[in-house]
Motif scaffolding. Structure first.
Motif, short mmCIF file in Angstrom:
data_model
loop_
_atom_site.label_atom_id
_atom_site.label_comp_id
_atom_site.label_asym_id
_atom_site.label_seq_id
_atom_site.Cartn_x
_atom_site.Cartn_y
_atom_site.Cartn_z
N THR A 51 0.84 -1.19 0.00
CA THR A 51 0.00 0.00 0.00
C THR A 51 0.88 1.25 0.00
OG1 THR A 51 -0.11 0.26 2.40
CG2 THR A 51 -1.73 -1.22 1.39
N ARG A 52 0.28 2.35 -0.43
CA ARG A 52 1.00 3.62 -0.41
C ARG A 52 1.37 4.00 1.02
NH1 ARG A 52 -1.33 8.86 -0.45
NH2 ARG A 52 0.17 10.47 -0.99
N GLY A 53 0.46 3.71 1.95
CA GLY A 53 0.73 4.03 3.35
C GLY A 53 1.95 3.30 3.90
N SER A 54 2.12 2.03 3.50
CA SER A 54 3.27 1.27 4.01
C SER A 54 4.58 1.83 3.45
CB SER A 54 3.14 -0.21 3.66
OG SER A 54 3.14 -0.41 2.25
N LEU A 55 4.54 2.35 2.21
CA LEU A 55 5.74 2.96 1.63
C LEU A 55 6.09 4.26 2.37
CD1 LEU A 55 7.95 3.25 -0.49
CD2 LEU A 55 6.25 4.24 -2.04
N ILE A 56 5.10 5.10 2.62
CA ILE A 56 5.35 6.36 3.32
C ILE A 56 5.85 6.10 4.74
CG2 ILE A 56 4.28 8.48 4.21
CD1 ILE A 56 2.32 8.33 1.87
N ALA A 57 5.21 5.15 5.43
CA ALA A 57 5.62 4.85 6.80
C ALA A 57 7.05 4.35 6.86
CB ALA A 57 4.67 3.81 7.41
N ALA A 58 7.43 3.48 5.89
CA ALA A 58 8.80 2.97 5.87
C ALA A 58 9.79 4.07 5.53
CB ALA A 58 8.91 1.83 4.87
N ALA A 59 9.42 4.96 4.60
CA ALA A 59 10.32 6.02 4.18
C ALA A 59 10.65 6.98 5.32
CB ALA A 59 9.71 6.79 3.01
N PHE A 60 9.70 7.16 6.23
CA PHE A 60 9.89 8.14 7.30
C PHE A 60 9.97 7.52 8.69
CE2 PHE A 60 7.93 10.62 3.86
CZ PHE A 60 8.91 11.60 3.72
N SER A 61 10.20 6.21 8.75
CA SER A 61 10.25 5.55 10.06
C SER A 61 11.38 6.11 10.93
CB SER A 61 10.40 4.03 9.89
OG SER A 61 11.61 3.73 9.20
N GLU A 62 12.51 6.44 10.31
CA GLU A 62 13.63 6.96 11.08
C GLU A 62 13.28 8.33 11.67
OE1 GLU A 62 18.34 8.26 10.50
OE2 GLU A 62 17.29 7.11 8.95
N GLN A 63 12.67 9.22 10.85
CA GLN A 63 12.31 10.54 11.35
C GLN A 63 11.24 10.46 12.43
OE1 GLN A 63 12.84 9.69 8.18
NE2 GLN A 63 13.31 11.48 6.89
N LEU A 64 10.27 9.57 12.25
CA LEU A 64 9.25 9.40 13.28
C LEU A 64 9.88 8.93 14.58
CD1 LEU A 64 6.47 7.73 11.10
CD2 LEU A 64 6.39 10.02 12.08
N GLY A 65 10.85 8.03 14.47
CA GLY A 65 11.56 7.57 15.65
C GLY A 65 12.33 8.70 16.32
N GLN A 66 12.90 9.61 15.53
CA GLN A 66 13.61 10.76 16.10
C GLN A 66 12.66 11.66 16.88
OE1 GLN A 66 15.63 12.72 12.89
NE2 GLN A 66 16.96 10.98 12.45
N CYS A 67 11.43 11.81 16.39
CA CYS A 67 10.45 12.62 17.12
C CYS A 67 10.12 12.01 18.48
CB CYS A 67 9.17 12.77 16.29
SG CYS A 67 9.35 13.78 14.83
N VAL A 68 9.93 10.70 18.49
CA VAL A 68 9.62 10.02 19.75
C VAL A 68 10.82 10.10 20.70
CG1 VAL A 68 9.00 7.81 20.80
CG2 VAL A 68 7.94 8.51 18.65
N ALA A 69 12.03 9.97 20.15
CA ALA A 69 13.22 10.08 20.98
C ALA A 69 13.34 11.49 21.57
CB ALA A 69 14.47 9.74 20.16
N ALA A 70 12.98 12.50 20.78
CA ALA A 70 13.01 13.88 21.29
C ALA A 70 12.04 14.05 22.44
CB ALA A 70 12.69 14.86 20.16
N LEU A 71 10.88 13.43 22.34
CA LEU A 71 9.91 13.52 23.44
C LEU A 71 10.43 12.80 24.67
CD1 LEU A 71 7.19 14.36 24.54
CD2 LEU A 71 6.19 12.33 23.48
N ASP A 72 11.04 11.63 24.48
CA ASP A 72 11.65 10.93 25.61
C ASP A 72 12.67 11.81 26.30
OD1 ASP A 72 10.24 8.53 25.46
OD2 ASP A 72 11.63 7.64 24.05
N GLU A 73 13.51 12.50 25.50
CA GLU A 73 14.52 13.38 26.06
C GLU A 73 13.88 14.54 26.81
OE1 GLU A 73 18.42 15.99 24.55
OE2 GLU A 73 17.47 14.49 23.23
N ALA A 74 12.80 15.09 26.26
CA ALA A 74 12.11 16.20 26.91
C ALA A 74 11.51 15.76 28.24
CB ALA A 74 11.01 16.74 25.99
N LEU A 75 11.01 14.55 28.30
CA LEU A 75 10.42 14.04 29.55
C LEU A 75 11.48 13.83 30.63
CD1 LEU A 75 7.85 11.50 28.06
CD2 LEU A 75 7.29 13.48 29.48
N GLN A 76 12.72 13.67 30.21
CA GLN A 76 13.80 13.50 31.18
C GLN A 76 14.32 14.83 31.72
OE1 GLN A 76 15.01 10.38 32.23
NE2 GLN A 76 13.21 9.68 31.12
N ASP A 77 13.92 15.93 31.10
CA ASP A 77 14.41 17.25 31.51
C ASP A 77 13.74 17.66 32.81
OD1 ASP A 77 15.17 19.99 31.68
OD2 ASP A 77 15.34 20.10 29.51
N ASP A 78 14.53 18.15 33.77
CA ASP A 78 13.97 18.63 35.03
C ASP A 78 13.13 19.89 34.85
OD1 ASP A 78 15.09 16.60 36.55
OD2 ASP A 78 16.98 17.71 36.84
#
Length: 227
Positions: free
Chosen positions: A69-96
């Motif tokens: 599906t087109r959705g699976s192609l888009i999701a795979a193409a941007f999986s790394e960037q989506l992961g970076q967004c989640v990692a940024a939120l994890d980092e923000a949650l660790q901030d005092d």
């Protein structure tokens, strides 16, 4: 320190190639993803998958075999960037300092939107055939609500701020990036974000209207077709 939100392993549709995949199949998959990222960055996520297959130098059957599906192609193409967004939120949650953490994660996501028009559309779309993306987005929304509440509790964020206001920001930034000339989209995005952040601290003034009932999962119809 608050604990990080649990991560979810990627599914086969949007994650790395399956173990045991032939070398030529891995090569074709990589070519498709590279072509998709290049095309989406230039023209957004509405580029037909058939055009991406031509850009990658493979046939339509090869594309469908890797990305049904087109959705699976888009999701795979941007999986790394989506992961970076989640990692940024994890980092923000660790901030005092939760207000500093909230500013950091909003700046990160808005910058990624401005840098890649395809990512912006992918971030705001649904992918029913990529359950890991849905899971990560739901996890991010839960963490964002926690971060917003912490910033309110410290008195750094206005009490009538709602997590859905972040969705409004991302929608507005998406429009700015989409409709601005490429040479000025980053500057326009930064200015929009600066206005938004300046409105967030507590102020003696008229209360905001009621929050809009917005969630990221409610914004767009899922992209189902590959052609």
């Amino acid at each position: 320190m608050p604990a990080q939100l649990p991560r979810n392993p990627p599914s086969s549709a949007s994650g790395p190639p399956a173990p045991g995949q032939r070398a030529d199949a891995r090569h074709n998959r990589a070519r498709l993803l590279r072509a998709a990222r290049e095309a989406y960055a230039l023209n957004g996520a509405d580029v037909p998958s058939s055009a991406i297959a031509r850009r990658a130098g493979v046939g339509a059957a090869t594309l469908y075999r890797h990305f049904p599906t087109r959705g699976s192609l888009i999701a795979a193409a941007f999986s790394e960037q989506l992961g970076q967004c989640v990692a940024a939120l994890d980092e923000a949650l660790q901030d005092d300092d939760p207000w500093r953490g909230l500013r950091y994660v909003l700046t990160k996501v808005c910058t990624m939107q401005a840098q890649d028009r395809g990512f912006s559309a992918a971030f705001l779309s649904q992918f029913p055939d990529a359950p890991d993306v849905h899971h990560e987005r739901t996890r991010a929304e839960t963490g964002l609500a926690r971060l917003v509440q912490r910033a309110k509790d410290t008195g750094q964020l206005r009490q009538d701020f709602d997590p859905s206001d972040v969705t409004l920001l991302l929608l507005a930034n998406n429009g700015v990036v989409r409709d601005s000339p490429a040479a000025s989209s980053m500057a326009a995005s930064r200015r929009l974000l600066a206005y938004f952040l300046q409105s967030c601290p507590p102020a003696d003034g008229t209360p905001l209207p009621q929050p809009a009932p917005l969630r990221l999962d409610d914004l767009y119809k899922p992209p189902r077709r590959t052609g």
